[in-house]
Design an enzyme around this catalytic site. Sequence first.
Site, PDB file in Angstrom:
ATOM      1  N   TRP A  36       0.821  -1.230   0.000  1.00 40.88           N
ATOM      2  CA  TRP A  36       0.000   0.000   0.000  1.00 40.88           C
ATOM      3  C   TRP A  36       0.844   1.264   0.000  1.00 40.88           C
ATOM      4  CZ3 TRP A  36      -5.047   2.048   0.716  1.00 40.88           C
ATOM      5  CH2 TRP A  36      -5.103   3.320   1.292  1.00 40.88           C
ATOM      6  N   MET A  37       0.367   2.285  -0.732  1.00 44.75           N
ATOM      7  CA  MET A  37       0.975   3.624  -0.717  1.00 44.75           C
ATOM      8  C   MET A  37      -0.112   4.680  -0.513  1.00 44.75           C
ATOM      9  SD  MET A  37       2.257   5.591  -4.175  1.00 44.75           S
ATOM     10  CE  MET A  37       3.997   5.264  -4.211  1.00 44.75           C
ATOM     11  N   ASN A  38       0.149   5.675   0.375  1.00 44.92           N
ATOM     12  CA  ASN A  38      -0.648   6.906   0.308  1.00 44.92           C
ATOM     13  C   ASN A  38       0.268   8.116   0.241  1.00 44.92           C
ATOM     14  OD1 ASN A  38      -0.944   5.905   3.270  1.00 44.92           O
ATOM     15  ND2 ASN A  38      -1.654   7.985   3.528  1.00 44.92           N
ATOM     16  N   ASP A  39      -0.023   9.175   0.938  1.00 43.23           N
ATOM     17  CA  ASP A  39       0.571  10.503   0.710  1.00 43.23           C
ATOM     18  C   ASP A  39       2.031  10.553   0.245  1.00 43.23           C
ATOM     19  OD1 ASP A  39      -1.688  10.740   2.244  1.00 43.23           O
ATOM     20  OD2 ASP A  39      -0.770  11.872   3.851  1.00 43.23           O
ATOM     21  N   GLN A  55       3.862   7.404   2.252  1.00 46.04           N
ATOM     22  CA  GLN A  55       3.207   6.619   3.299  1.00 46.04           C
ATOM     23  C   GLN A  55       3.051   5.205   2.765  1.00 46.04           C
ATOM     24  OE1 GLN A  55       1.604   8.011   6.675  1.00 46.04           O
ATOM     25  NE2 GLN A  55       3.680   8.522   6.090  1.00 46.04           N
ATOM     26  N   TRP A  63      -4.091  -0.014   4.109  1.00 46.79           N
ATOM     27  CA  TRP A  63      -3.410   0.851   5.069  1.00 46.79           C
ATOM     28  C   TRP A  63      -3.099   0.076   6.348  1.00 46.79           C
ATOM     29  CZ3 TRP A  63      -3.836   3.112   9.889  1.00 46.79           C
ATOM     30  CH2 TRP A  63      -3.088   4.277  10.093  1.00 46.79           C
ATOM     31  N   PHE A  98       3.866   8.822  10.327  1.00 50.98           N
ATOM     32  CA  PHE A  98       2.919   9.485   9.424  1.00 50.98           C
ATOM     33  C   PHE A  98       3.631  10.533   8.574  1.00 50.98           C
ATOM     34  CE2 PHE A  98      -1.652   8.773  11.251  1.00 50.98           C
ATOM     35  CZ  PHE A  98      -1.462   7.400  11.203  1.00 50.98           C
ATOM     36  N   ASP A 168       1.588  15.985  10.063  1.00 44.77           N
ATOM     37  CA  ASP A 168       1.998  16.320   8.698  1.00 44.77           C
ATOM     38  C   ASP A 168       2.846  17.594   8.613  1.00 44.77           C
ATOM     39  OD1 ASP A 168       0.326  14.152   8.309  1.00 44.77           O
ATOM     40  OD2 ASP A 168      -1.359  15.351   7.573  1.00 44.77           O
TER      41      ASP A 168
HETATM   42  C1  FRU Z   1      -3.558  12.017   4.782  1.00 38.42           C
HETATM   43  C2  FRU Z   1      -3.171  11.298   6.065  1.00 38.42           C
HETATM   44  C3  FRU Z   1      -2.224  12.171   6.865  1.00 38.42           C
HETATM   45  C4  FRU Z   1      -1.494  11.174   7.699  1.00 38.42           C
HETATM   46  C5  FRU Z   1      -1.377   9.999   6.766  1.00 38.42           C
HETATM   47  C6  FRU Z   1      -1.449   8.658   7.436  1.00 38.42           C
HETATM   48  O1  FRU Z   1      -3.915  11.184   3.745  1.00 38.42           O
HETATM   49  O2  FRU Z   1      -4.327  10.973   6.802  1.00 38.42           O
HETATM   50  O3  FRU Z   1      -2.855  13.180   7.614  1.00 38.42           O
HETATM   51  O4  FRU Z   1      -0.247  11.652   8.112  1.00 38.42           O
HETATM   52  O5  FRU Z   1      -2.424  10.115   5.826  1.00 38.42           O
HETATM   53  O6  FRU Z   1      -1.115   7.641   6.570  1.00 38.42           O
END
Ligand code: FRU
Length: 495
Positions: A36-39, A55, A63, A98, A168
């Site tokens: 998984w990847m986010n921000d 992330q 997640w 995070f 963040d």
């Molecule tokens: C935004 C968020 C950030 C947090 C991160 C957790 O997408 O909710 O606020 O640091 O993702 O993965």
Amino acid sequence: MLSQSLRDARTYEETVEKKIADEPRPDFHLCARVGWMNDPNGFSFYKGEYHLFYQYHPYDSHWGPMHWGHAVSEDLLHWKHLPIALAPDRDYDQDGCFSGSALTLADGRHLLMYTGVRKEVQPNGETREVQTQCIATGDGVDYDKYAKNPVLTSADLPEGGSRFDFRDPKIFQKADKTYGCVMGNCTEEKDGQVLLFHSPDGFSWSYERILLSNQKRFGRMWECPDFFSLDGKQVLLVSPQDMLPQELEYDNGNGTVCFIGTYDEETGAFTEEQNQAIDYGIDFYAPQTTLAPDGRRIMVGWMQNWDTSNLHPATKPWFGQMSLPRELSIKNGRLIQRPVRELERLREQKVSCERVTFSDALKLQGIEGRKIDMELSIRPGDEEQLYERFAVRFAQNAACQTSVSFHPATSVLEVDRRLSGSRRAILHKRSCRVRSEKGRLKLRLILDSFSAEIFANDGEQALSVTIDTELSAEGISFFAEGAVAMDVVKYTLCI
Ligand code: FRU
């Protein structure tokens, strides 16, 4: 010293990456190495390369405890994965590292600032995730967490600021070489705010002020702020959670807002003048910018939507991709976004058709493909009568298509992926208003394996959507109700 959990995670991603080597991936959009990847995190230019962290939950495609994945690139399009940079391996970040950011220290070290998450039992017996800010320094591959972490805790919050939503950090260097940081936060009533912090050296931080409060206008908690000067203005980007729609400017869910205004560095006061959505598509969140060595301000967002990010099986080999890096500017009080100019180096096999006039369905010889950069210039085919609708359909075969359509009478542009192959009852259409005089419109469409990014009128609006259409669906066609005249230039993008 690298912790055992970081070493395990590095071994895991390397082993699994080999097993999934044949899985289709985007050609020039960064996607998760495995899992998984986010921000986007720590987007920076360091030791001659762009570094983009993200992330990351390597262990499955949903997640989970957050790590920082890491990739580098010389041109923002060819990405090379590096080993995981951060794992949740300390008491203060044991439940996740995070989002955060990066910059280069005067002594040449790469400084990362991120949010450490730790579950704590509250006086009422409830377990909550408490968020603090932490630092790591490194050489572009390996990072050491700072012995004095966390460097900011709930003790540094203004009165009423929530310690459960304090995250963040986006750090920047000021003209006098000291450092500033903007942070996402909200009040105990969940109303978003951006906090400003100061540091003489990047390590010791102190609270300065609330930079901007939501006052219940845009969603609730504000995540992932960014703050920079651009073309004589000051820009504040935020990603609010839980937004309500406002006309065609903002839509339901987690969205993005760009505030344009002025900043007084002496007093630290930001004066907001205008606001707008950053992206009007379905899949775009948590953008972060960096300054390129040549002075360009470049932004990358997570090309996903939180509300649809849980619908795939855990066994999916990778999930989550970044948007194309975009060059930012301000024109006539609006944020302008254009794909980085490096993309033009990938252009091959030019096909162009000029002054094509049509009033029905149309296919053009040589206009097709799934890795393309296509520019369209549209105007009425009949000066006496405005056409009713124009559409371009792509990723098309007998069963599938995604489309962008334009209604000149209302100036509404709509992206529609209902027929893209999705089997889920999720949001498939989004619209925005564009500037158009007498039915004239410019569109640029960038397609990669699983995404479409549309730029209207040289970047006045951007719309990003992911699509899951099989890769053999390469058709492109046009459609008009009423007479449309069009110029088309199409390139195949070859990585
Ligand atoms: C935004 C968020 C950030 C947090 C991160 C957790 O997408 O909710 O606020 O640091 O993702 O993965």
